[in-house]
Design a protein around this motif. Structure first.
Motif, PDB file in Angstrom:
ATOM      1  N   VAL A 163      -4.505   2.136  -0.464  1.00 38.24           N
ATOM      2  CA  VAL A 163      -4.593   3.355  -1.363  1.00 38.24           C
ATOM      3  C   VAL A 163      -3.401   4.152  -1.263  1.00 38.24           C
ATOM      4  N   GLY A 164      -3.088   4.705  -2.465  1.00 35.35           N
ATOM      5  CA  GLY A 164      -1.809   5.250  -2.455  1.00 35.35           C
ATOM      6  C   GLY A 164      -1.765   6.201  -3.767  1.00 35.35           C
ATOM      7  N   ALA A 165      -0.564   6.843  -4.171  1.00 36.26           N
ATOM      8  CA  ALA A 165      -0.391   7.586  -5.244  1.00 36.26           C
ATOM      9  C   ALA A 165      -0.695   6.732  -6.692  1.00 36.26           C
ATOM     10  N   GLY A 166      -1.301   7.296  -7.631  1.00 35.59           N
ATOM     11  CA  GLY A 166      -1.770   6.603  -8.592  1.00 35.59           C
ATOM     12  C   GLY A 166      -0.509   6.804  -9.664  1.00 35.59           C
ATOM     13  N   PRO A 167      -0.383   6.040 -10.702  1.00 42.05           N
ATOM     14  CA  PRO A 167       0.595   6.205 -11.661  1.00 42.05           C
ATOM     15  C   PRO A 167       0.520   7.513 -12.587  1.00 42.05           C
ATOM     16  N   VAL A 212     -15.020   4.586   1.881  1.00 39.88           N
ATOM     17  CA  VAL A 212     -14.466   5.163   0.814  1.00 39.88           C
ATOM     18  C   VAL A 212     -15.107   4.625  -0.446  1.00 39.88           C
ATOM     19  N   THR A 213     -15.224   5.336  -1.561  1.00 35.31           N
ATOM     20  CA  THR A 213     -15.705   4.958  -2.661  1.00 35.31           C
ATOM     21  C   THR A 213     -14.449   4.782  -3.877  1.00 35.31           C
ATOM     22  N   ILE A 214     -14.552   3.596  -4.604  1.00 41.76           N
ATOM     23  CA  ILE A 214     -13.480   3.479  -5.423  1.00 41.76           C
ATOM     24  C   ILE A 214     -14.262   3.826  -6.953  1.00 41.76           C
ATOM     25  N   ALA A 215     -13.601   4.555  -7.505  1.00 42.04           N
ATOM     26  CA  ALA A 215     -14.341   5.083  -8.837  1.00 42.04           C
ATOM     27  C   ALA A 215     -13.099   4.786 -10.074  1.00 42.04           C
ATOM     28  N   GLY A 216     -13.286   5.778 -10.963  1.00 37.48           N
ATOM     29  CA  GLY A 216     -12.075   6.008 -12.051  1.00 37.48           C
ATOM     30  C   GLY A 216     -12.658   5.413 -13.215  1.00 37.48           C
ATOM     31  N   VAL A 217     -11.770   5.584 -14.216  1.00 40.54           N
ATOM     32  CA  VAL A 217     -11.956   5.071 -15.470  1.00 40.54           C
ATOM     33  C   VAL A 217     -10.957   3.869 -15.927  1.00 40.54           C
ATOM     34  N   PRO A 218     -11.139   3.283 -17.055  1.00 35.68           N
ATOM     35  CA  PRO A 218     -10.102   2.156 -17.360  1.00 35.68           C
ATOM     36  C   PRO A 218      -8.653   2.820 -17.147  1.00 35.68           C
ATOM     37  N   GLY A 219      -7.713   2.073 -16.577  1.00 36.13           N
ATOM     38  CA  GLY A 219      -6.591   2.303 -16.125  1.00 36.13           C
ATOM     39  C   GLY A 219      -6.177   3.292 -15.019  1.00 36.13           C
ATOM     40  N   ASP A 220      -7.307   3.653 -14.087  1.00 36.58           N
ATOM     41  CA  ASP A 220      -7.194   4.669 -13.040  1.00 36.58           C
ATOM     42  C   ASP A 220      -8.437   4.241 -12.097  1.00 36.58           C
ATOM     43  N   ALA A 221      -7.955   3.289 -11.079  1.00 35.79           N
ATOM     44  CA  ALA A 221      -8.946   3.074  -9.982  1.00 35.79           C
ATOM     45  C   ALA A 221      -8.735   4.065  -8.810  1.00 35.79           C
ATOM     46  N   SER A 222      -9.524   5.228  -9.186  1.00 31.48           N
ATOM     47  CA  SER A 222      -9.117   5.979  -8.075  1.00 31.48           C
ATOM     48  C   SER A 222      -9.931   6.290  -7.044  1.00 31.48           C
TER      49      SER A 222
END
Length: 102
Positions: free
Chosen positions: A84-88, A31-41
């Motif tokens: 890995v789980g549901a994001g806020p 898996v690749t972890i990406a995202g923006v500040p506040g969201d490590a998707s």
């Protein structure tokens, strides 16, 4: 880290809507972890009804684009494992729950 087996494992995924999730195990090769500040998707998340991935694989973290995470070392995850789980912000989206801001 030099081999796939040395990369951190994805020990659980509770996002049932992901094509790689089979009984809360991630069946993507990596898996690749990406995202923006506040969201490590989880950038590998695919919301399709078709199941995919490898039959007998334990997923690993292939890359981490979150340089603001304490576990990130030269764009590689140095955590012993991740969840890995549901994001806020969106319960139907997959986030790295192991993310910790520096």
């Amino acid at each position: 880290m030099t081999t796939l087996m040395e990369m951190p494992e994805v020990t659980s995924c509770t996002v049932d809507g992901c094509s790689y999730n089979h009984d809360h195990d991630c069946h993507a090769g990596a898996v690749t972890i990406a995202g923006v500040p506040g969201d490590a998707s989880c950038a590998t998340f695919i919301p399709l009804s078709t199941k995919g991935g490898l039959e007998k694989v334990v997923a690993h973290v292939g890359a981490c684009q979150r340089v603001d995470c304490v576990h990130n070392e030269e764009l590689e995850c140095a955590a012993s494992s991740i969840r890995v789980g549901a994001g806020p912000q969106d319960p139907h989206h997959a986030d790295c729950l192991t993310f910790e801001a520096r």
